[in-house]
Write a protein that holds these residues in place. Structure first.
Motif, PDB file in Angstrom:
ATOM      1  N   SER A 189      50.095  11.413  49.195  1.00  0.00           N
ATOM      2  CA  SER A 189      49.997  10.425  50.274  1.00  0.00           C
ATOM      3  C   SER A 189      51.151  10.518  51.261  1.00  0.00           C
ATOM      4  O   SER A 189      51.047  10.042  52.402  1.00  0.00           O
ATOM      5  CB  SER A 189      49.937   9.010  49.689  1.00  0.00           C
ATOM      6  N   LEU A 190      52.267  11.133  50.850  1.00  0.00           N
ATOM      7  CA  LEU A 190      53.422  11.263  51.737  1.00  0.00           C
ATOM      8  C   LEU A 190      53.074  12.084  52.976  1.00  0.00           C
ATOM      9  O   LEU A 190      53.566  11.821  54.072  1.00  0.00           O
ATOM     10  CB  LEU A 190      54.587  11.911  50.978  1.00  0.00           C
ATOM     11  N   PHE A 191      52.220  13.068  52.792  1.00  0.00           N
ATOM     12  CA  PHE A 191      51.828  13.939  53.898  1.00  0.00           C
ATOM     13  C   PHE A 191      51.257  13.125  55.064  1.00  0.00           C
ATOM     14  O   PHE A 191      51.698  13.247  56.209  1.00  0.00           O
ATOM     15  CB  PHE A 191      50.802  14.959  53.405  1.00  0.00           C
ATOM     16  N   GLY A 192      50.280  12.285  54.770  1.00  0.00           N
ATOM     17  CA  GLY A 192      49.649  11.497  55.811  1.00  0.00           C
ATOM     18  C   GLY A 192      50.584  10.486  56.429  1.00  0.00           C
ATOM     19  O   GLY A 192      50.553  10.247  57.642  1.00  0.00           O
ATOM     20  N   ARG A 193      51.444   9.892  55.596  1.00  0.00           N
ATOM     21  CA  ARG A 193      52.366   8.886  56.120  1.00  0.00           C
ATOM     22  C   ARG A 193      53.405   9.512  57.046  1.00  0.00           C
ATOM     23  O   ARG A 193      53.788   8.927  58.067  1.00  0.00           O
ATOM     24  CB  ARG A 193      53.024   8.139  54.960  1.00  0.00           C
ATOM     25  N   MET A 194      53.870  10.702  56.714  1.00  0.00           N
ATOM     26  CA  MET A 194      54.820  11.389  57.589  1.00  0.00           C
ATOM     27  C   MET A 194      54.154  11.765  58.914  1.00  0.00           C
ATOM     28  O   MET A 194      54.736  11.587  59.993  1.00  0.00           O
ATOM     29  CB  MET A 194      55.374  12.638  56.910  1.00  0.00           C
ATOM     30  N   ALA A 195      52.945  12.291  58.834  1.00  0.00           N
ATOM     31  CA  ALA A 195      52.238  12.674  60.055  1.00  0.00           C
ATOM     32  C   ALA A 195      51.995  11.460  60.943  1.00  0.00           C
ATOM     33  O   ALA A 195      52.178  11.517  62.164  1.00  0.00           O
ATOM     34  CB  ALA A 195      50.919  13.353  59.703  1.00  0.00           C
ATOM     35  N   ARG A 196      51.588  10.333  60.337  1.00  0.00           N
ATOM     36  CA  ARG A 196      51.340   9.122  61.116  1.00  0.00           C
ATOM     37  C   ARG A 196      52.627   8.621  61.759  1.00  0.00           C
ATOM     38  O   ARG A 196      52.624   8.133  62.896  1.00  0.00           O
ATOM     39  CB  ARG A 196      50.758   8.023  60.223  1.00  0.00           C
ATOM     40  N   ALA A 197      53.741   8.713  61.050  1.00  0.00           N
ATOM     41  CA  ALA A 197      55.021   8.280  61.628  1.00  0.00           C
ATOM     42  C   ALA A 197      55.360   9.115  62.855  1.00  0.00           C
ATOM     43  O   ALA A 197      55.765   8.583  63.892  1.00  0.00           O
ATOM     44  CB  ALA A 197      56.128   8.389  60.583  1.00  0.00           C
ATOM     45  N   LEU A 198      55.191  10.428  62.759  1.00  0.00           N
ATOM     46  CA  LEU A 198      55.482  11.311  63.885  1.00  0.00           C
ATOM     47  C   LEU A 198      54.581  11.007  65.068  1.00  0.00           C
ATOM     48  O   LEU A 198      55.023  11.004  66.226  1.00  0.00           O
ATOM     49  CB  LEU A 198      55.332  12.770  63.461  1.00  0.00           C
ATOM     50  N   LEU A 199      53.308  10.747  64.800  1.00  0.00           N
ATOM     51  CA  LEU A 199      52.367  10.431  65.872  1.00  0.00           C
ATOM     52  C   LEU A 199      52.681   9.083  66.511  1.00  0.00           C
ATOM     53  O   LEU A 199      52.785   8.961  67.735  1.00  0.00           O
ATOM     54  CB  LEU A 199      50.936  10.431  65.327  1.00  0.00           C
ATOM     55  N   ASP A 200      52.850   8.057  65.676  1.00  0.00           N
ATOM     56  CA  ASP A 200      53.042   6.698  66.190  1.00  0.00           C
ATOM     57  C   ASP A 200      54.324   6.558  67.000  1.00  0.00           C
ATOM     58  O   ASP A 200      54.362   5.811  67.979  1.00  0.00           O
ATOM     59  CB  ASP A 200      53.074   5.695  65.042  1.00  0.00           C
ATOM     60  N   LEU A 217      45.731  19.405  61.823  1.00  0.00           N
ATOM     61  CA  LEU A 217      45.945  18.350  60.836  1.00  0.00           C
ATOM     62  C   LEU A 217      44.653  17.605  60.558  1.00  0.00           C
ATOM     63  O   LEU A 217      43.922  17.245  61.481  1.00  0.00           O
ATOM     64  CB  LEU A 217      46.971  17.343  61.350  1.00  0.00           C
ATOM     65  N   GLU A 218      44.373  17.359  59.282  1.00  0.00           N
ATOM     66  CA  GLU A 218      43.243  16.522  58.889  1.00  0.00           C
ATOM     67  C   GLU A 218      43.791  15.322  58.138  1.00  0.00           C
ATOM     68  O   GLU A 218      44.337  15.456  57.043  1.00  0.00           O
ATOM     69  CB  GLU A 218      42.277  17.314  58.010  1.00  0.00           C
ATOM     70  N   LEU A 219      43.667  14.143  58.747  1.00  0.00           N
ATOM     71  CA  LEU A 219      44.214  12.928  58.162  1.00  0.00           C
ATOM     72  C   LEU A 219      43.098  11.947  57.837  1.00  0.00           C
ATOM     73  O   LEU A 219      42.137  11.816  58.594  1.00  0.00           O
ATOM     74  CB  LEU A 219      45.205  12.254  59.128  1.00  0.00           C
ATOM     75  N   GLU A 220      43.266  11.271  56.732  1.00  0.00           N
ATOM     76  CA  GLU A 220      42.341  10.214  56.367  1.00  0.00           C
ATOM     77  C   GLU A 220      42.761   8.935  57.077  1.00  0.00           C
ATOM     78  O   GLU A 220      43.957   8.695  57.266  1.00  0.00           O
ATOM     79  CB  GLU A 220      42.348   9.980  54.846  1.00  0.00           C
ATOM     80  N   PRO A 221      41.795   8.083  57.484  1.00  0.00           N
ATOM     81  CA  PRO A 221      42.153   6.841  58.180  1.00  0.00           C
ATOM     82  C   PRO A 221      43.112   5.959  57.402  1.00  0.00           C
ATOM     83  O   PRO A 221      43.925   5.245  57.984  1.00  0.00           O
ATOM     84  CB  PRO A 221      40.799   6.147  58.363  1.00  0.00           C
ATOM     85  N   ALA A 222      43.050   6.021  56.075  1.00  0.00           N
ATOM     86  CA  ALA A 222      43.891   5.150  55.257  1.00  0.00           C
ATOM     87  C   ALA A 222      45.307   5.682  55.097  1.00  0.00           C
ATOM     88  O   ALA A 222      46.172   5.010  54.536  1.00  0.00           O
ATOM     89  CB  ALA A 222      43.270   4.963  53.871  1.00  0.00           C
ATOM     90  N   GLU A 223      45.568   6.892  55.585  1.00  0.00           N
ATOM     91  CA  GLU A 223      46.891   7.495  55.387  1.00  0.00           C
ATOM     92  C   GLU A 223      47.875   6.951  56.412  1.00  0.00           C
ATOM     93  O   GLU A 223      48.284   7.593  57.358  1.00  0.00           O
ATOM     94  CB  GLU A 223      46.803   9.018  55.504  1.00  0.00           C
TER      95      GLU A 223
END
Length: 297
Positions: free
Chosen positions: A119-130, A147-153
């Motif tokens: 789950s760290l992968f998605g959270r890091m990617a979301r932080a960089l995007l946001d 990148l392929e991210l799940e909505p819940a990540e």
């Protein structure tokens, strides 16, 4: 080690809201490649063109080189570089990186953490995007870097993140009487507006406030084009269209090129127009190239 905080607090050159997304773009690109091949590496000469295209499309209007983040991301503890001569980066010079076969990848510690905690992968990617790009560009950017991210990540980054004001959308749409400030689109299903969005002029990720004078009511198309730097706002609150935009179809001419020089629609009397300081930021940090001359009526 708090990897999420490291992703959120990359060392970036900054002055008066100047955009410098070089490191976040390389980091997102590296995460995309990690998702495809966790043990692979990125040879500079092989990925230089990819990184240059990302910087041209999602970076600031001024020219820049992918060599800069390739070398300097090492200092953030998430990236390593080695060459044909051994470990370590030769510097941020393009010729040096090419000549010595420089290659980079996520550090061994980060790769281990990503394998151990998926789950760290998605959270890091979301932080960089946001923290570096507006939401309207997230989907396109993920596709661009693979990148392929799940909505819940996702996860709230309370220590490094401001909270958005949930009232902004309604305040901005009301100020502009539920019509796009560029084209006048005002579609609804019943009483519910559809295809209308509240756009930040100065991006929220770069300290843009959730205030009406930093907002525009835009249709989905013009919101995307505004955030991509195709459209802007001139000093007289007239619409700017980038000379770099190319479109030959009647739709492109009607919905984009013909907007050049037109006055914004709204806001209604009593509502604050877009503040000059926010217009100036968007023009210098997002809008690409010079503006087209106004089209004949």
């Amino acid at each position: 080690m708090d990897w999420l905080e490291r992703a959120a607090k990359l060392k970036q050159w900054s002055r008066s809201g100047t955009r410098a997304p070089h490191k976040p773009l390389l980091f997102l690109y590296a995460l995309g490649r990690f998702q495809q091949d966790a043990d692979g590496e990125l040879r500079y000469s092989a990925v230089e063109d990819d990184l240059r295209r990302l910087l041209a499309e999602y970076g600031p209007p001024n020219r820049t080189t992918p060599a800069y983040p390739f070398h300097h991301l090492v200092s953030d503890g998430v990236w390593e570089v080695h060459t044909d001569r051994g470990p370590g980066s030769p510097g941020s010079g393009v010729r040096e990186l090419r000549a010595v076969g420089a290659a980079g990848r996520l550090t061994p510690e980060l790769r281990t953490a990503l394998r151990r905690e998926p789950s760290l992968f998605g959270r890091m990617a979301r932080a960089l995007l946001d923290l570096n790009f507006p939401p309207s560009l997230h989907g396109d950017l993920c596709e661009a870097v693979g990148l392929e991210l799940e909505p819940a990540e996702t996860e709230q980054l309370s220590a490094v993140r401001r909270r958005r004001d949930p009232r902004m959308r309604e305040l901005v749409l009301t100020a502009y009487e539920y019509q796009c400030a560029f084209c006048g689109y005002d579609g609804r299903i019943g009483a519910v507006p559809v295809g209308l969005e509240a756009a930040h002029v100065r991006w929220w990720a770069f300290d843009g406030p959730d205030d009406v004078d930093n907002g525009l009511c835009l249709c989905s198309l013009h919101h995307k084009l505004f955030d991509k730097g195709v459209l802007g706002i001139g000093d007289s609150h007239r619409i700017l269209v980038s000379q770099r935009f190319v479109g030959h179809s009647p739709a492109a001419r009607e919905h984009v090129i013909a907007l050049a020089g037109r006055p914004l629609i709204g806001p209604q009397p009593g509502a604050q127009p877009v503040a000059a300081i926010h217009r100036s930021w968007h023009t210098s940090q997002v809008f690409h190239g010079g503006p087209r001359p106004a089209t004949a009526a």
